[in-house]
Design a protein around this motif. Structure first.
Motif, PDB file in Angstrom:
ATOM      1  N   ALA A 156      -4.066   5.905  -8.252  1.00 50.98           N
ATOM      2  CA  ALA A 156      -4.107   6.300  -9.663  1.00 50.98           C
ATOM      3  C   ALA A 156      -2.916   5.657 -10.357  1.00 50.98           C
ATOM      4  O   ALA A 156      -1.778   5.803  -9.905  1.00 50.98           O
ATOM      5  CB  ALA A 156      -4.066   7.821  -9.802  1.00 50.98           C
ATOM      6  N   ALA A 157      -3.170   4.961 -11.461  1.00 51.31           N
ATOM      7  CA  ALA A 157      -2.108   4.206 -12.127  1.00 51.31           C
ATOM      8  C   ALA A 157      -0.967   5.093 -12.616  1.00 51.31           C
ATOM      9  O   ALA A 157       0.178   4.644 -12.708  1.00 51.31           O
ATOM     10  CB  ALA A 157      -2.691   3.410 -13.298  1.00 51.31           C
ATOM     11  N   GLN A 158      -1.259   6.374 -12.923  1.00 51.14           N
ATOM     12  CA  GLN A 158      -0.210   7.247 -13.449  1.00 51.14           C
ATOM     13  C   GLN A 158       0.864   7.560 -12.420  1.00 51.14           C
ATOM     14  O   GLN A 158       1.920   8.105 -12.773  1.00 51.14           O
ATOM     15  CB  GLN A 158      -0.807   8.552 -13.985  1.00 51.14           C
ATOM     16  CG  GLN A 158      -1.466   9.436 -12.948  1.00 51.14           C
ATOM     17  CD  GLN A 158      -2.969   9.209 -12.871  1.00 51.14           C
ATOM     18  OE1 GLN A 158      -3.451   8.136 -13.243  1.00 51.14           O
ATOM     19  NE2 GLN A 158      -3.704  10.196 -12.406  1.00 51.14           N
ATOM     20  N   ILE A 159       0.648   7.222 -11.150  1.00 55.37           N
ATOM     21  CA  ILE A 159       1.674   7.443 -10.127  1.00 55.37           C
ATOM     22  C   ILE A 159       2.931   6.648 -10.449  1.00 55.37           C
ATOM     23  O   ILE A 159       4.031   7.014 -10.033  1.00 55.37           O
ATOM     24  CB  ILE A 159       1.116   7.089  -8.735  1.00 55.37           C
ATOM     25  CG1 ILE A 159       0.038   8.105  -8.337  1.00 55.37           C
ATOM     26  CG2 ILE A 159       2.211   7.069  -7.666  1.00 55.37           C
ATOM     27  CD1 ILE A 159      -0.696   7.766  -7.047  1.00 55.37           C
ATOM     28  N   TYR A 171       0.858  -1.183   0.000  1.00 60.11           N
ATOM     29  CA  TYR A 171       0.000   0.000   0.000  1.00 60.11           C
ATOM     30  C   TYR A 171       0.892   1.229   0.000  1.00 60.11           C
ATOM     31  O   TYR A 171       1.751   1.383   0.876  1.00 60.11           O
ATOM     32  CB  TYR A 171      -0.906   0.014   1.238  1.00 60.11           C
ATOM     33  CG  TYR A 171      -1.656   1.331   1.410  1.00 60.11           C
ATOM     34  CD1 TYR A 171      -2.804   1.596   0.669  1.00 60.11           C
ATOM     35  CD2 TYR A 171      -1.197   2.303   2.293  1.00 60.11           C
ATOM     36  CE1 TYR A 171      -3.476   2.805   0.812  1.00 60.11           C
ATOM     37  CE2 TYR A 171      -1.871   3.511   2.442  1.00 60.11           C
ATOM     38  CZ  TYR A 171      -3.005   3.754   1.704  1.00 60.11           C
ATOM     39  OH  TYR A 171      -3.662   4.954   1.835  1.00 60.11           O
ATOM     40  N   PHE A 172       0.700   2.105  -1.004  1.00 66.38           N
ATOM     41  CA  PHE A 172       1.534   3.295  -1.151  1.00 66.38           C
ATOM     42  C   PHE A 172       0.788   4.506  -0.597  1.00 66.38           C
ATOM     43  O   PHE A 172      -0.207   4.948  -1.164  1.00 66.38           O
ATOM     44  CB  PHE A 172       1.884   3.502  -2.625  1.00 66.38           C
ATOM     45  CG  PHE A 172       2.753   4.704  -2.895  1.00 66.38           C
ATOM     46  CD1 PHE A 172       4.052   4.756  -2.407  1.00 66.38           C
ATOM     47  CD2 PHE A 172       2.267   5.774  -3.623  1.00 66.38           C
ATOM     48  CE1 PHE A 172       4.856   5.867  -2.653  1.00 66.38           C
ATOM     49  CE2 PHE A 172       3.058   6.892  -3.875  1.00 66.38           C
ATOM     50  CZ  PHE A 172       4.358   6.933  -3.381  1.00 66.38           C
ATOM     51  N   GLY A 173       1.258   5.013   0.554  1.00 67.70           N
ATOM     52  CA  GLY A 173       0.630   6.171   1.176  1.00 67.70           C
ATOM     53  C   GLY A 173       0.873   7.450   0.398  1.00 67.70           C
ATOM     54  O   GLY A 173       1.776   7.534  -0.423  1.00 67.70           O
ATOM     55  N   TYR A 174       0.071   8.452   0.643  1.00 70.84           N
ATOM     56  CA  TYR A 174       0.096   9.756  -0.023  1.00 70.84           C
ATOM     57  C   TYR A 174      -0.334   9.671  -1.486  1.00 70.84           C
ATOM     58  O   TYR A 174      -0.214  10.645  -2.233  1.00 70.84           O
ATOM     59  CB  TYR A 174       1.481  10.406   0.070  1.00 70.84           C
ATOM     60  CG  TYR A 174       1.761  11.046   1.409  1.00 70.84           C
ATOM     61  CD1 TYR A 174       1.017  12.133   1.848  1.00 70.84           C
ATOM     62  CD2 TYR A 174       2.768  10.571   2.239  1.00 70.84           C
ATOM     63  CE1 TYR A 174       1.264  12.725   3.080  1.00 70.84           C
ATOM     64  CE2 TYR A 174       3.024  11.156   3.471  1.00 70.84           C
ATOM     65  CZ  TYR A 174       2.264  12.236   3.881  1.00 70.84           C
ATOM     66  OH  TYR A 174       2.503  12.822   5.099  1.00 70.84           O
ATOM     67  N   ALA A 175      -0.861   8.517  -1.913  1.00 69.51           N
ATOM     68  CA  ALA A 175      -1.212   8.342  -3.328  1.00 69.51           C
ATOM     69  C   ALA A 175      -2.398   9.202  -3.749  1.00 69.51           C
ATOM     70  O   ALA A 175      -2.559   9.509  -4.931  1.00 69.51           O
ATOM     71  CB  ALA A 175      -1.519   6.867  -3.607  1.00 69.51           C
TER      72      ALA A 175
END
Length: 315
Positions: A132-135, A92-96
């Motif tokens: 969001a996939a663009q991250i 899980y990537f925070g700040y996403a």
């Protein structure tokens, strides 16, 4: 080069890290992490990692700042200990959610977090269900982006829900693509809840777009359940429009703020999530079902280590 795979876990979710290690048939690497009295994080690797292919396991969920900082410190420690390659495994990537400048004088914090991971010395990122996939493009290094959808779909198929009564529901317009993916694999009709955001923490749902829900079994999919306001609001709308049974599902069980009380009060038969984040005893709802992503992450780690294709895991 990269001949020895080493998996090292931070303190964010050691239980899942151990599951991944068991899948790989290895033991977790030895590391000592502690907090100084002033809140600083201390770190010492308790084994030699020189020349090794190191995978650092750390979701950056709540407390986000502590877990992110701990990940950066572990990356720096491995870099200075001469690891051959460092892959950060971030289920899980925070700040996403702060992924664009949608108002004046606001930061793009997802890019900032990505910059910090790159600057600390990571060589690769393995993550799952970004908001969001663009991250992925925020990282100036290779990113393997996995999806929990196949695992969640497999669980719902095991329930043998009647296809003629099944309705896949998108809780807002932004989740339509996700809902379409689940519909392709599970069948059923498609319905969209019209959501209007009134503030950062408040949303309003009232209308439905698409197939009616009268007498249907509604399954609502989202990427995460944070405060549960959006998903529970959508469940309420589905209930008011005659849904016979309602399931809600998400890849990430963030469960912060009033999430638990909202989920308890929602007209929902079951809440289905993955174990990408740890779930505390106080958050363990009576109708909560958790599916593990350890085999998915373990297989991706194995393939990255062997320089094999990872694409079939998320195509």
């Amino acid at each position: 080069m990269h001949d020895i795979l080493t998996l090292i876990s931070g303190r964010a979710h050691p239980e899942l890290a151990r599951e991944v290690a068991d899948y790989l048939g290895i033991t977790l690497g030895k590391i000592d992490l502690w907090d100084f009295p002033d809140g600083e994080i201390g770190c010492k690797l308790e084994q030699n990692i020189r020349g090794r292919d190191v995978f650092l396991f750390q979701p950056t969920g709540p407390p986000v700042n502590d877990n992110l900082m701990e990940l950066l410190i572990m990356i720096d420690a491995c870099k200075r200990a001469s690891a051959e390659r460092i892959t950060t495994v971030i289920p899980y990537f925070g700040y996403a959610r702060q992924d664009r400048k949608d108002a004046g004088r606001v930061p793009i914090t997802a890019k900032l977090a990505a910059n910090m991971i790159v600057t600390a010395g990571a060589d690769r990122v393995l993550t799952m269900d970004l908001h969001a996939a663009q991250i992925q493009g925020f990282f100036d290094l290779p990113v393997d982006h996995l999806y929990a959808a196949p695992i969640l779909d497999q669980y719902f198929r095991s329930l043998n829900l009647p296809p003629d009564k099944l309705a896949i529901v998108s809780p807002d317009e932004g989740s339509i693509k996700r809902a379409l993916h689940h519909q392709r694999h599970l069948g059923g009709s498609l319905t969209i809840v019209d959501k209007r955001r009134s503030s950062a923490t408040r949303t309003q749902q009232a209308n439905l777009i698409g197939e009616p829900l009268q007498g249907k079994i509604a399954v609502l999919f989202d990427d995460m359940i944070s405060t549960a306001g959006s998903i529970c609001g959508a469940a309420d709308v589905a209930h008011k429009h005659g849904a016979e049974e309602i399931y809600i599902s998400a890849a990430h069980a963030v469960f912060c703020g009033s999430a638990v009380s909202r989920l308890c009060e929602a007209p929902v038969k079951e809440v289905v999530v993955t174990n990408s984040l740890p779930i505390a005893k106080a958050q363990d709802l009576p109708n909560l079902h958790t599916v593990t992503v350890a085999p998915l992450l373990g297989e991706a780690i194995k393939r990255i280590h062997r320089a094999e294709s990872v694409s079939y895991l998320f195509d």
